[in-house]
Design an enzyme around this catalytic site. Structure first.
Site, PDB file in Angstrom:
ATOM      1  N   ASP A  56       0.875  -1.170   0.000  1.00 53.66           N
ATOM      2  CA  ASP A  56       0.000   0.000   0.000  1.00 53.66           C
ATOM      3  C   ASP A  56       0.917   1.227   0.000  1.00 53.66           C
ATOM      4  OD1 ASP A  56      -2.379   1.567   0.322  1.00 53.66           O
ATOM      5  OD2 ASP A  56      -1.919   1.703   2.459  1.00 53.66           O
TER       6      ASP A  56
ATOM      7  N   ASP B  36       0.054   5.119   1.079  1.00 55.25           N
ATOM      8  CA  ASP B  36      -0.078   5.971   2.263  1.00 55.25           C
ATOM      9  C   ASP B  36      -0.171   5.125   3.532  1.00 55.25           C
ATOM     10  OD1 ASP B  36      -0.971   8.903   1.057  1.00 55.25           O
ATOM     11  OD2 ASP B  36      -1.646   7.228  -0.169  1.00 55.25           O
TER      12      ASP B  36
ATOM     13  N   ASP C  31      -1.803  -1.088   5.749  1.00 54.26           N
ATOM     14  CA  ASP C  31      -2.087  -0.599   7.105  1.00 54.26           C
ATOM     15  C   ASP C  31      -3.573  -0.392   7.346  1.00 54.26           C
ATOM     16  OD1 ASP C  31      -2.107   1.701   5.325  1.00 54.26           O
ATOM     17  OD2 ASP C  31      -2.174   2.941   7.131  1.00 54.26           O
TER      18      ASP C  31
END
Length: 221
Positions: A11, A13, A170
């Site tokens: 991922d 960000d 996240d």
């Protein structure tokens, strides 16, 4: 780890890069224009992973479908675009991790729900684009995460089967997408993590507390 990993997908960000300062700054700039006081960074940071929807939600208490949402979302994105590389940087340890993956002959790529309009300039500005074997944005395929299609597209571009890839993210959507795609999934515990259930309940294959821990999980360190 019970499988042979040939590529690592990240991922963007909250996993590869720390963009929260710029996204939070855009939210507070918009609040200031509306005569509102700045919100503490600690309140804004967890919602970065939810994109404009999350930032407008926490900053203004407005959800998609409500009359004010689209206008606030568009204004927020315009302010973010003006300064999206002001303070954004790779997380500590990520430069070394990517270098170690490359030295080990593992491909890596990025799968993000961030729109191409933002993801490509950020990836280029941070020097990620020339190195990443794939950059799949939120509008690259007809579906965004938690749908598995963006991860499948990244695997195709890297030339590997989904089962030979691991996805690191996240957000709960990252784990859901990775599992649906047939990939091992890891939670980046240094990321934004949202405001929902504990990451221990997400069903990931492992939780890693720092980027270098991925090398241990891959048995490269």
């Amino acid at each position: 780890m019970s499988r042979k990993v040939r590529a690592v997908l990240f991922d963007l960000d909250g996993t590869l890069i720390d963009s929260a300062p710029d996204l939070a700054g855009a939210a507070n700039a918009l609040r200031a224009e509306h005569g509102l006081a700045a919100m503490p960074y600690e309140q804004l940071r967890p919602m970065v992973g939810a994109g404009a929807r999350g930032m407008v939600g926490v900053a203004f208490g407005v959800a998609p479908g409500e009359p004010r949402f689209e206008g606030l979302r568009d204004a927020f994105l315009a302010r973010y675009e003006q300064g999206m590389l002001d303070r954004t940087c790779l997380f500590d340890g990520m430069h070394g991790l990517l270098g170690a993956l490359e030295s080990a002959g593992l491909g890596w790529g990025i799968v993000t729900n961030k729109a191409t309009r933002f993801a490509v300039p950020v990836a280029e500005g941070l020097g990620l684009s020339p190195r990443a074997g794939a950059l799949i944005c939120g509008d690259t395929t007809p579906h965004a995460k938690p749908h598995p299609e963006p991860l499948w597209e990244a695997a195709r571009r890297l030339g590997h089967a989904p089962a030979d890839c691991v996805y690191v993210g996240d957000d709960l959507r990252d784990v859901q997408a990775g599992r649906a795609a047939g990939m091992a999934t890891l939670v980046a515990a240094w990321g934004y993590l949202g405001a929902g259930d504990s990451i221990d309940t997400w069903g990931a294959d492992a939780i890693i507390n720092r980027p270098e821990a991925l090398l241990n999980w891959l048995k490269l360190a």
